[in-house]
Write a protein that holds these residues in place. Structure first.
Motif, PDB file in Angstrom:
ATOM      1  N   ILE A  15       0.841  -1.205   0.000  1.00 28.71           N
ATOM      2  CA  ILE A  15       0.000   0.000   0.000  1.00 28.71           C
ATOM      3  C   ILE A  15       0.870   1.247   0.000  1.00 28.71           C
ATOM      4  CG2 ILE A  15      -1.598   1.345   1.413  1.00 28.71           C
ATOM      5  CD1 ILE A  15      -2.859  -1.314   2.301  1.00 28.71           C
ATOM      6  N   GLU A  16       1.908   1.234   0.825  1.00 32.27           N
ATOM      7  CA  GLU A  16       2.814   2.392   0.875  1.00 32.27           C
ATOM      8  C   GLU A  16       3.481   2.618  -0.479  1.00 32.27           C
ATOM      9  OE1 GLU A  16       6.352   4.617   1.021  1.00 32.27           O
ATOM     10  OE2 GLU A  16       6.418   2.421   0.813  1.00 32.27           O
ATOM     11  N   GLU A  17       3.874   1.526  -1.152  1.00 31.61           N
ATOM     12  CA  GLU A  17       4.486   1.659  -2.468  1.00 31.61           C
ATOM     13  C   GLU A  17       3.497   2.226  -3.475  1.00 31.61           C
ATOM     14  OE1 GLU A  17       6.518  -1.036  -6.027  1.00 31.61           O
ATOM     15  OE2 GLU A  17       5.987  -1.980  -4.105  1.00 31.61           O
ATOM     16  N   CYS A  18       2.238   1.777  -3.403  1.00 31.92           N
ATOM     17  CA  CYS A  18       1.214   2.298  -4.303  1.00 31.92           C
ATOM     18  C   CYS A  18       1.018   3.790  -4.085  1.00 31.92           C
ATOM     19  CB  CYS A  18      -0.100   1.537  -4.085  1.00 31.92           C
ATOM     20  SG  CYS A  18      -1.431   2.026  -5.201  1.00 31.92           S
ATOM     21  N   ASP A  19       0.987   4.224  -2.827  1.00 28.48           N
ATOM     22  CA  ASP A  19       0.853   5.656  -2.530  1.00 28.48           C
ATOM     23  C   ASP A  19       2.047   6.436  -3.076  1.00 28.48           C
ATOM     24  OD1 ASP A  19      -1.538   5.236  -1.225  1.00 28.48           O
ATOM     25  OD2 ASP A  19      -0.632   5.112   0.779  1.00 28.48           O
ATOM     26  N   ARG A  20       3.237   5.844  -2.956  1.00 25.89           N
ATOM     27  CA  ARG A  20       4.450   6.529  -3.395  1.00 25.89           C
ATOM     28  C   ARG A  20       4.518   6.648  -4.917  1.00 25.89           C
ATOM     29  NH1 ARG A  20       7.644   3.215  -1.410  1.00 25.89           N
ATOM     30  NH2 ARG A  20       8.455   2.168  -3.287  1.00 25.89           N
ATOM     31  N   ARG A  21       4.175   5.562  -5.607  1.00 26.61           N
ATOM     32  CA  ARG A  21       4.252   5.574  -7.070  1.00 26.61           C
ATOM     33  C   ARG A  21       3.060   6.283  -7.712  1.00 26.61           C
ATOM     34  NH1 ARG A  21       7.698   1.894  -9.654  1.00 26.61           N
ATOM     35  NH2 ARG A  21       8.730   0.366  -8.296  1.00 26.61           N
ATOM     36  N   GLY A  22       1.907   6.191  -7.054  1.00 27.44           N
ATOM     37  CA  GLY A  22       0.658   6.600  -7.683  1.00 27.44           C
ATOM     38  C   GLY A  22      -0.006   5.370  -8.292  1.00 27.44           C
ATOM     39  N   ARG A  23      -1.340   5.350  -8.292  1.00 21.99           N
ATOM     40  CA  ARG A  23      -2.067   4.141  -8.689  1.00 21.99           C
ATOM     41  C   ARG A  23      -1.711   3.677 -10.099  1.00 21.99           C
ATOM     42  NH1 ARG A  23      -8.477   3.528 -10.112  1.00 21.99           N
ATOM     43  NH2 ARG A  23      -8.582   1.246 -10.029  1.00 21.99           N
ATOM     44  N   ASP A  24      -1.762   4.593 -11.066  1.00 23.26           N
ATOM     45  CA  ASP A  24      -1.523   4.187 -12.463  1.00 23.26           C
ATOM     46  C   ASP A  24      -0.127   3.606 -12.645  1.00 23.26           C
ATOM     47  OD1 ASP A  24      -4.061   5.004 -13.089  1.00 23.26           O
ATOM     48  OD2 ASP A  24      -3.450   6.926 -13.950  1.00 23.26           O
ATOM     49  N   ALA A  25       0.883   4.277 -12.085  1.00 27.39           N
ATOM     50  CA  ALA A  25       2.262   3.795 -12.223  1.00 27.39           C
ATOM     51  C   ALA A  25       2.435   2.459 -11.501  1.00 27.39           C
ATOM     52  CB  ALA A  25       3.241   4.834 -11.678  1.00 27.39           C
ATOM     53  N   PHE A  26       1.783   2.306 -10.357  1.00 26.73           N
ATOM     54  CA  PHE A  26       1.864   1.058  -9.592  1.00 26.73           C
ATOM     55  C   PHE A  26       1.281  -0.103 -10.402  1.00 26.73           C
ATOM     56  CE2 PHE A  26      -0.063  -1.910  -6.509  1.00 26.73           C
ATOM     57  CZ  PHE A  26       1.022  -2.198  -5.689  1.00 26.73           C
ATOM     58  N   LEU A  27       0.093   0.094 -10.978  1.00 24.87           N
ATOM     59  CA  LEU A  27      -0.524  -0.961 -11.778  1.00 24.87           C
ATOM     60  C   LEU A  27       0.329  -1.303 -12.998  1.00 24.87           C
ATOM     61  CD1 LEU A  27      -4.277   0.158 -11.682  1.00 24.87           C
ATOM     62  CD2 LEU A  27      -3.214  -1.728 -10.415  1.00 24.87           C
ATOM     63  N   LYS A  28       0.862  -0.277 -13.640  1.00 22.08           N
ATOM     64  CA  LYS A  28       1.708  -0.514 -14.825  1.00 22.08           C
ATOM     65  C   LYS A  28       2.982  -1.266 -14.451  1.00 22.08           C
ATOM     66  CE  LYS A  28       3.935   1.894 -18.690  1.00 22.08           C
ATOM     67  NZ  LYS A  28       4.210   3.221 -19.306  1.00 22.08           N
ATOM     68  N   HIS A  29       3.562  -0.901 -13.325  1.00 25.64           N
ATOM     69  CA  HIS A  29       4.811  -1.535 -12.891  1.00 25.64           C
ATOM     70  C   HIS A  29       4.619  -3.031 -12.653  1.00 25.64           C
ATOM     71  CE1 HIS A  29       8.705  -1.924 -10.911  1.00 25.64           C
ATOM     72  NE2 HIS A  29       8.102  -2.565  -9.914  1.00 25.64           N
ATOM     73  N   TYR A  30       3.497  -3.394 -12.054  1.00 17.85           N
ATOM     74  CA  TYR A  30       3.258  -4.805 -11.722  1.00 17.85           C
ATOM     75  C   TYR A  30       2.410  -5.543 -12.759  1.00 17.85           C
ATOM     76  CZ  TYR A  30       5.393  -4.119  -7.152  1.00 17.85           C
ATOM     77  OH  TYR A  30       6.290  -3.872  -6.149  1.00 17.85           O
ATOM     78  N   GLY A  31       1.941  -4.836 -13.781  1.00 14.96           N
ATOM     79  CA  GLY A  31       1.216  -5.494 -14.863  1.00 14.96           C
ATOM     80  C   GLY A  31      -0.214  -5.883 -14.541  1.00 14.96           C
ATOM     81  N   PHE A  32      -0.901  -5.071 -13.721  1.00 14.45           N
ATOM     82  CA  PHE A  32      -2.295  -5.352 -13.371  1.00 14.45           C
ATOM     83  C   PHE A  32      -3.225  -4.309 -14.005  1.00 14.45           C
ATOM     84  CE2 PHE A  32      -0.091  -7.697 -10.136  1.00 14.45           C
ATOM     85  CZ  PHE A  32      -0.915  -8.783  -9.860  1.00 14.45           C
ATOM     86  N   PRO A  34      -6.913  -2.125 -13.578  1.00 17.01           N
ATOM     87  CA  PRO A  34      -7.696  -1.633 -12.441  1.00 17.01           C
ATOM     88  C   PRO A  34      -8.752  -2.656 -12.022  1.00 17.01           C
ATOM     89  CG  PRO A  34      -7.464   0.079 -14.110  1.00 17.01           C
ATOM     90  CD  PRO A  34      -6.945  -1.185 -14.725  1.00 17.01           C
ATOM     91  N   ALA A  35      -8.925  -2.818 -10.726  1.00 17.65           N
ATOM     92  CA  ALA A  35      -9.943  -3.748 -10.215  1.00 17.65           C
ATOM     93  C   ALA A  35     -11.322  -3.172 -10.473  1.00 17.65           C
ATOM     94  CB  ALA A  35      -9.739  -3.981  -8.726  1.00 17.65           C
ATOM     95  N   ARG A  36     -12.225  -4.030 -10.868  1.00 21.52           N
ATOM     96  CA  ARG A  36     -13.603  -3.593 -11.049  1.00 21.52           C
ATOM     97  C   ARG A  36     -14.495  -4.075  -9.917  1.00 21.52           C
ATOM     98  NH1 ARG A  36     -18.115  -6.042 -12.774  1.00 21.52           N
ATOM     99  NH2 ARG A  36     -19.794  -4.666 -13.398  1.00 21.52           N
ATOM    100  N   ARG A  37     -14.152  -5.200  -9.327  1.00 20.72           N
ATOM    101  CA  ARG A  37     -15.058  -5.765  -8.327  1.00 20.72           C
ATOM    102  C   ARG A  37     -14.574  -5.599  -6.891  1.00 20.72           C
ATOM    103  NH1 ARG A  37     -18.038 -11.721  -8.205  1.00 20.72           N
ATOM    104  NH2 ARG A  37     -19.199 -11.284  -6.312  1.00 20.72           N
ATOM    105  N   ALA A  51      -3.883  -6.375  -7.223  1.00 12.73           N
ATOM    106  CA  ALA A  51      -2.550  -5.799  -7.454  1.00 12.73           C
ATOM    107  C   ALA A  51      -1.785  -5.649  -6.145  1.00 12.73           C
ATOM    108  CB  ALA A  51      -2.685  -4.448  -8.157  1.00 12.73           C
ATOM    109  N   ILE A  52      -2.478  -5.257  -5.084  1.00 16.52           N
ATOM    110  CA  ILE A  52      -1.819  -5.106  -3.781  1.00 16.52           C
ATOM    111  C   ILE A  52      -1.283  -6.454  -3.295  1.00 16.52           C
ATOM    112  CG2 ILE A  52      -2.264  -4.648  -1.337  1.00 16.52           C
ATOM    113  CD1 ILE A  52      -1.916  -2.104  -2.933  1.00 16.52           C
ATOM    114  N   GLU A 100     -12.650  -7.662 -14.852  1.00 15.82           N
ATOM    115  CA  GLU A 100     -11.904  -6.762 -13.981  1.00 15.82           C
ATOM    116  C   GLU A 100     -11.440  -5.494 -14.694  1.00 15.82           C
ATOM    117  OE1 GLU A 100     -10.792  -6.819 -10.727  1.00 15.82           O
ATOM    118  OE2 GLU A 100     -12.081  -8.493 -10.268  1.00 15.82           O
ATOM    119  N   GLY A 101     -11.324  -5.516 -16.015  1.00 16.39           N
ATOM    120  CA  GLY A 101     -10.831  -4.342 -16.726  1.00 16.39           C
ATOM    121  C   GLY A 101     -11.928  -3.423 -17.222  1.00 16.39           C
TER     122      GLY A 101
END
Length: 463
Positions: A15-32, A34-37, A51-52, A100-101
């Motif tokens: 969670i801290e890493e996601c806050d630091r990177r920002g949501r979009d960059a975090f998802l892109k970095h890990y290849g996920f 956005p969650a829909r459900r 993704a978390i 999910e997308g």
């Protein structure tokens, strides 16, 4: 190590890493995607649960992050794991086959509202949940903060329950908030363990008093209601149809800030397309425009039909009531206007228009007005089949021109024809000009210089 080795320590690091990177960059970095459900609610923010968990696995000693294909994000896997170690995970839909997308839509929201469990202990649906939801919809519409302290929520909802609890509802905001949380519509981030069910009395009251939870609509629902006028109208209509049959709801909607034409307005896009861009493309070549129109047709037809259903639901409220004219209802009027604007696609619907202004509004929208062909004071319907979108010049001719009566007859035919074309089927793939040959209108159009008056239901066509 297995997925089940993940603890709250690794999750909080992710969670801290996601806050630091920002949501979009975090998802892109890990290849996920956005969650829909399933959304993880933590510290007042909603996170993509799968993704978390994938990132959290990388914080285990000697382990790498998991890719999306390595595990499931469902209730029995990522979401279940998070719940099992004390985190709050909100299920935003009951559709097990959800993609999910795919973005959260007005249809998704209506489906959630339609599945609310209804308390009928008094013989009719209790109003706790709809009153609380309408209050929250109003806040989203105005762009007010999504999350509030329990004290602020309790005070605001208690006032509305006292004023509008028309079926004996007690001023107990803890009941609807607990029920809406259970239904996946309300987020209570940072709360450890399960939230009590909306039953009992002192136990539920004590839980909220002790925990003082910050809460509000889940983020996808709030974001949708904030930006989409159609979503607001659809949610309000579903609540009115399901809970308020036979009740006067106007003052409640006014107190929630939802009883005006602005309820149908979309939030301004960051960079909306300029209408002249579309015209310039059409001038250069007509061919590229055709696929775009064909692809948009089923979507526009479905949206138009949804808005018309809202209009007709509100019209049905007046059946059996004595009335000499149509009484204005902002929810009905806003829905009808939105339907006509969608149908017109920003173009004047007068077939004899000599050219609408190429300028646009400050919001970069076409300068166009929605008008009742048959005036409400003369018994006309507040319905798209008797309404048209007109440029200022055509509106002036229709209102004050010497040929206005003949033009009104033409416009009434146009509105009826276009309404029928869009209503036939949301599955059609041709734009309405292909579905409605120009010859069908020729017999109605004639020469607008010829004057004359057309009667509808015994009344002359009015402004």
């Amino acid at each position: 190590m297995a997925l089940t080795d993940i603890t709250s320590i690794e999750v909080e690091k992710a969670i801290e890493e996601c806050d630091r990177r920002g949501r979009d960059a975090f998802l892109k970095h890990y290849g996920f995607r956005p969650a829909r459900r399933y959304l993880l609610s933590y510290g007042g923010t909603d996170y993509d649960s799968k993704a978390i968990v994938g990132a959290a696995h990388g914080y285990l000693p000697g382990e790498r992050p998991l890719a999306a294909k390595d595990f499931s994000g469902g209730a029995a896997h990522a979401a279940g794991l998070l719940r099992g170690i004390g985190f709050v995970v909100v299920d935003t839909t009951t559709d097990d086959g959800a993609d999910e997308g795919r973005p959260f839509t007005a249809e998704d929201l209506v489906a959630l509202v339609a599945k609310l469990k209804v308390n009928r202990s008094s013989g009719a649906p209790a109003l706790y949940q709809p009153i609380t939801l309408l209050w929250a919809i109003g806040r989203a519409h105005r762009g007010e903060p999504r999350l509030l302290s329990w004290g602020e929520t309790e005070e605001a909802v208690r006032v509305l329950l006292k004023r509008h609890g028309m079926r004996g509802e007690r001023p107990r905001p803890d009941y609807p908030v607990a029920a809406l949380h259970r239904a996946g519509l309300w987020s209570l981030p940072g709360v450890a363990g399960d939230v009590p069910t909306a039953h009992g009395d002192s136990g539920l009251r004590s839980w909220f008093a002790d925990n003082q939870p910050v809460g509000g609509l889940i983020e996808p629902v709030y974001d949708l209601l904030n930006r989409s006028g159609e979503a607001r109208l659809a949610a309000i209509d579903q609540l009115l149809c399901r809970f308020f049959d036979g009740l006067e709801y106007e003052e409640l909607l006014a107190d929630a800030g939802l009883y005006d034409d602005g309820v149908a307005e979309d939030a301004a896009a960051e960079d909306p397309p300029h209408p002249q861009d579309r015209a310039d493309r059409a001038d250069r070549s007509e061919e590229p425009e055709k696929p775009e129109e064909s692809e948009r047709w089923p979507v526009e037809a479905a949206r138009y039909e949804r808005l018309c259903r809202i209009v007709e639901h509100r019209e049905a409220e007046n059946h059996g009531k004595r009335a000499t004219r149509t009484v204005r209802n902002p929810i009905r009027s806003a829905s009808a206007r939105a339907a006509v604007l969608s149908r017109s696609q920003g173009r004047c619907e007068n077939p004899h228009c000599t050219g609408q202004p190429t300028d646009v509004t400050d919001a970069r929208l076409p300068i166009i007005e929605v008008d009742h062909v048959v005036g409400l004071a003369l018994g006309g319907r507040d319905h798209p089949m008797q309404m048209v979108a007109l440029c200022p010049n055509c509106h002036a001719v229709k209102t004050r021109g010497s040929t206005r009566e003949a033009l009104r007859a033409v416009l009434l035919a146009v509105a009826a024809e276009r309404h029928a074309a869009l209503s036939r089927s949301a599955e059609e793939t041709q734009p309405f000009r292909a579905a409605m040959p120009s010859g069908d209108l020729d017999e109605h159009v004639g020469d607008v210089q010829g004057g004359g008056t057309t009667a509808v239901g015994g009344a002359a066509l009015g402004e």
